[in-house]
Design an enzyme around this catalytic site. Structure first.
Site, short mmCIF file in Angstrom:
data_model
loop_
_atom_site.label_atom_id
_atom_site.label_comp_id
_atom_site.label_asym_id
_atom_site.label_seq_id
_atom_site.Cartn_x
_atom_site.Cartn_y
_atom_site.Cartn_z
N HIS A 177 1.47 -18.84 22.90
CA HIS A 177 2.24 -18.24 21.79
C HIS A 177 3.21 -17.17 22.30
CE1 HIS A 177 -0.11 -20.25 18.63
NE2 HIS A 177 -1.16 -20.01 19.39
N ASN A 250 -2.20 -21.77 12.50
CA ASN A 250 -1.14 -22.64 13.01
C ASN A 250 -0.49 -23.38 11.85
OD1 ASN A 250 -1.62 -22.04 15.76
ND2 ASN A 250 -3.18 -23.63 15.92
#
Length: 802
Positions: A177, A250
């Site tokens: 990320h 997510n």
């Protein structure tokens, strides 16, 4: 006279110890000593107050609640009010004010670090340049030298400070990320949910909780492109009055693996291969497919990853999911399971692969720019939070295990209950200070939220906290302003790298009496873990229902539209075409053979080999059979915001009808769209009805992949037919299934570009609109309707005909 002397002796006994920091008198200093002028009155009051606090706690009365059945309901920590602020002070001189230490008023029961971020916002307007120590800098252009042509002096502390800080400006990027964008906003509850949870954001109808939300890709480095095929992170930090709650999710509701033990293996496999550090931000390589083809539990997630979910049109048009099963706990200690869903009001829209690849080259910051521009323009992105709530008894009756993060709960089984909305209405002031330094962690929960035994979630609870310690320089990352809660922070943690808080007093432990027992444990008013009864053996393994690897992959496949299924086949074909090892390709297709025969054959045909035998199933239980779930299709959520923020290219050229071009431009603005006048070159074009039109951006700086739709006004468009850029602009908009409006003689451009007026199957192409110049109003209405639907996949062929 003797009696008065004796009284005086008693009142001054122990005053010597008041002046010392070693040992103390055998008997407490009498309160009568407060009248003494032999020692400073405030110092004496501090000692007397500290003594009184200690005497008020002859024992730890809460200790008994630590054992046996009593431990199920911890008592509030024993504490007593200080007789004065001096009793718990570090020093009696804290009242001495200065511009640095403050006004001299003790911060009774307060942590000013929890104040709004205004306390650390800096503006240098009208201010002189200084060093980090506040020393004004006379010359910021030249280093200090021995003569104009001589060596630089080692004593140049200004140069050394500037260069040293520059050398250390970068911090380690996130392991995963790393590439992200973020914004501030709020969450607003629709109704009180106190029957389900005591969590602060849901306690009152209309209650607003500040949030900071970060979107991200997973695999790429910090400088990678936004539009790569990848999972997207959707992390929300709620700043509640009971502490920070991080809902770290997510844009896909399931995951690749079932146990956190495999997370390092997954990430190592998908990251650039270690021998030559390629490819960047891509799963299309051997090590990734080697790993997932040996992990059949990845099958469900692979279909999501190869679907259009992995190439969203923008962060604003993708769903978010908490992924795991969590618990909600109400004030009575009652618990239910919960799944979290974020649904965008703008609809769920995606890119097509050819478009995503071209955007990566044209504007690698495409998603970041889109989010920033929308917020700056006042088109605040909005999502609805929905909950799937079910009891443990319901979960036990499911044919799949809700603790398995490769599974979802179909909405047809447990409907999603809307409970509030998320609005992002402020961009960060500074990308590094906020977006880069923000730290999310699944362990950051508040009373009313608790964990399930999902083995991937259990590992994430440790992993996120652990990685921030390295990335942000130590255990005090919670004191970085963007991470600090709005709730008060009071504990006995001390020191460490970059500690910001300056604690009063001598007490840094609990229980204590010298600090009046403070800070004291909250008892049942604080966070208490749900007392789930567990009686089982220690074992490394998985439940039997975790062995079902294909039923929900099959559910996802049959729930997609034909166009979406074609995209999944194309994505598998592309990714596996870049794999060098044939055995890995065949192994993946053998997995897909367990999902659907059409899927497996489509991928195998694209790779040039027959479908191999299906990989053996590991499940000893019958596979659940699901009906299609329309909610799993991106096309089931068109959105409610019309064409707001949609980017529209209006091609202008010498001889264009400027009146119609300007009217269309203004009409699109009125609808909330973002029109741009696109020209072959920057500058002005000579319009047939106006003196000139200024070009907003050239075709090479703003290529067609960056726009959601195309309009070509009427006029002498000869120059466009002679421009490769212009013809490619029209072809790409058509190839990517986007709405196109051709007005007047501009309709002739379609044939120059090789575009047929009908769809490949002979039906009318409703997204390719041609109209006469005097009927452009109706044409524009049809274009706006097509643009609201985003694109028309009926135009698509594989391979493309245009």
């Amino acid at each position: 006279m003797a009696n008065r002397k004796k009284k005086s002796d008693a009142s001054t006994a122990g005053l010597g110890s008041v002046l010392s920091t070693v040992s103390g008198p055998s008997a407490p200093v009498p309160a009568a000593s407060a009248d003494s002028k032999l020692v400073p009155a405030e110092l004496l009051a501090k000692i007397l107050g500290s003594t009184a606090l200690a005497e008020a706690m002859p024992e730890n009365r809460a200790k008994s609640s630590e054992y046996g059945e009593a431990s199920r309901a911890p008592l509030e920590g024993q504490h007593t009010a200080a007789p004065s602020p001096l009793a718990t002070a570090s020093t009696v001189t804290e009242r001495n004010a200065s511009e640095k230490t403050g006004v001299g008023v003790p911060p009774a029961g307060d942590n000013p670090a929890a104040a709004p971020l205004d306390r650390v916002r800096v503006d240098s307007g009208g201010r002189v340049l200084t060093t980090n120590q506040g020393v004004a800098i006379a010359d910021n252009q030249n280093s200090l030298k021995a003569g104009l042509r001589g060596p630089t002096a080692l004593e140049d502390f200004i140069l050394r400070e500037k260069i040293t800080h520059f050398d250390h400006e970068r911090i380690p990027e996130r392991v995963v990320h790393a590439r992200g964008s973020a914004a501030h906003g709020y969450f607003e509850a629709y109704e009180a949910l106190t029957r389900l949870t005591r969590a602060a954001p849901f306690t009152k109808k209309g209650k607003r909780t500040p949030v900071f939300v970060r979107f991200s890709t997973v695999a790429g480095e910090r400088g990678s492109a936004d539009t790569v095929r990848d999972v997207r992170g959707f992390a929300v930090k709620f700043y509640t009055e009971e502490g920070n709650w991080d809902l770290v999710g997510n844009n896909i509701p399931v995951f690749f693996i079932q146990d956190a033990m495999k997370f390092p293996d997954l990430v190592h496999a998908v990251k650039p291969e270690p021998h030559f550090a390629m490819p960047q931000a891509s799963s299309a390589h051997d090590t990734y497919w080697d790993f997932v083809s040996l992990m059949p539990e990845s099958s469900h997630m692979l279909l999501w990853q190869m679907s259009d979910r992995a190439i969203p049109r923008s962060y604003r048009t993708m769903q978010g999911f908490g992924v795991h099963t969590f618990r909600l706990v109400n004030a009575d200690g009652e618990s239910v399971f919960c799944k979290f869903h974020w649904t965008p009001l703008a609809g769920t829209h995606s890119l097509v692969w050819d478009e995503a690849v071209k955007i990566a080259g044209a504007d690698s910051d495409f998603h970041r720019r889109d989010l920033w521009e929308a917020i700056e323009a006042g088109a605040y992105p909005e999502w609805e939070l929905g909950l799937q709530v079910f009891s443990e008894e319901q979960a036990d009756a499911f044919e799949f295990d809700v603790l398995d993060p490769t599974k979802l709960v179909p909405e047809e089984m447990i409907p999603v209950q809307p409970v509030g909305r998320l609005v992002l209405n402020r961009n960060p002031d500074n990308f590094f200070a906020e977006t880069e330094q923000v730290a999310f962690c699944t362990a950051h929960i508040i009373p009313g939220i608790d964990f399930s035994n999902d083995p991937l979630l259990q590992g994430r609870i440790h992993s996120y906290l652990d990685t921030q310690i390295t990335r942000l320089g130590g255990v005090n990352f919670h004191e970085i302003p963007i991470n600090s809660p709005t709730a008060q922070v009071h504990n006995n943690q001390r020191d460490g790298h970059h500690r910001q808080a300056i604690h009063r007093g001598r007490v840094a432990y609990e229980p204590n009496s010298l600090g009046g027992g403070c800070p004291f444990q909250a008892g049942m008013q604080g966070f208490t873990s749900f007392p789930e009864p567990i009686s089982d053996d220690k074992v490394r393994g998985k439940p039997e229902r975790f062995a079902d690897h294909y039923s929900q992959a099959r559910l996802f496949w049959i729930s997609q539209t034909p166009a979406e299924q074609a995209h999944i086949i194309g994505a598998f074909r592309f990714e596996l075409s870049r794999v060098q090892t044939q055995a890995i390709r065949e192994r993946v297709v053998s997995q897909l053979a367990n999902v659907d025969a059409v899927l497996a054959k489509g991928v195998a045909d694209g790779l040039g080999f027959p479908v191999p035998a299906a990989m053996p199933s590991l499940s000893i239980l019958p596979d659940p059979v699901f009906e299609p779930s329309p909610a799993l299709s991106l096309l089931s959520r068109p959105g409610t915001t019309g064409i707001k923020t949609r980017r529209v290219a209006v091609i202008v050229f010498d001889g264009v009808d400027g009146t119609i071009a300007l009217r269309i431009y203004n009409a699109l603005l009125a609808e909330g769209a973002v029109p741009r006048f696109i020209g072959i070159r920057l500058g002005t074009v000579n319009a047939s009805t106006d003196a000139a039109l200024a070009v907003d951006i050239s075709m090479e700086a703003g290529p067609p992949c960056l726009y959601d739709g195309l309009i070509i006004p009427p006029g002498d468009s000869t120059a466009l037919t002679e421009s490769g850029h212009a013809m490619e602009f029209l072809r790409d908009q058509y190839r990517h299934c986007k709405p196109i409006l051709l007005i007047g003689n501009a309709a002739e451009l379609a044939s120059f570009a090789g575009i047929e007026p009908e769809l490949p199957d002979g039906d009318v192409d409703e997204a390719l609109i041609a109209c006469e110049a005097d009927g452009y109003d109706d044409g524009l209405k049809a274009f706006v309707a097509a643009l609201a639907a985003h694109r028309d996949f009926r135009r698509e062929t594989d391979p493309p005909l245009v």
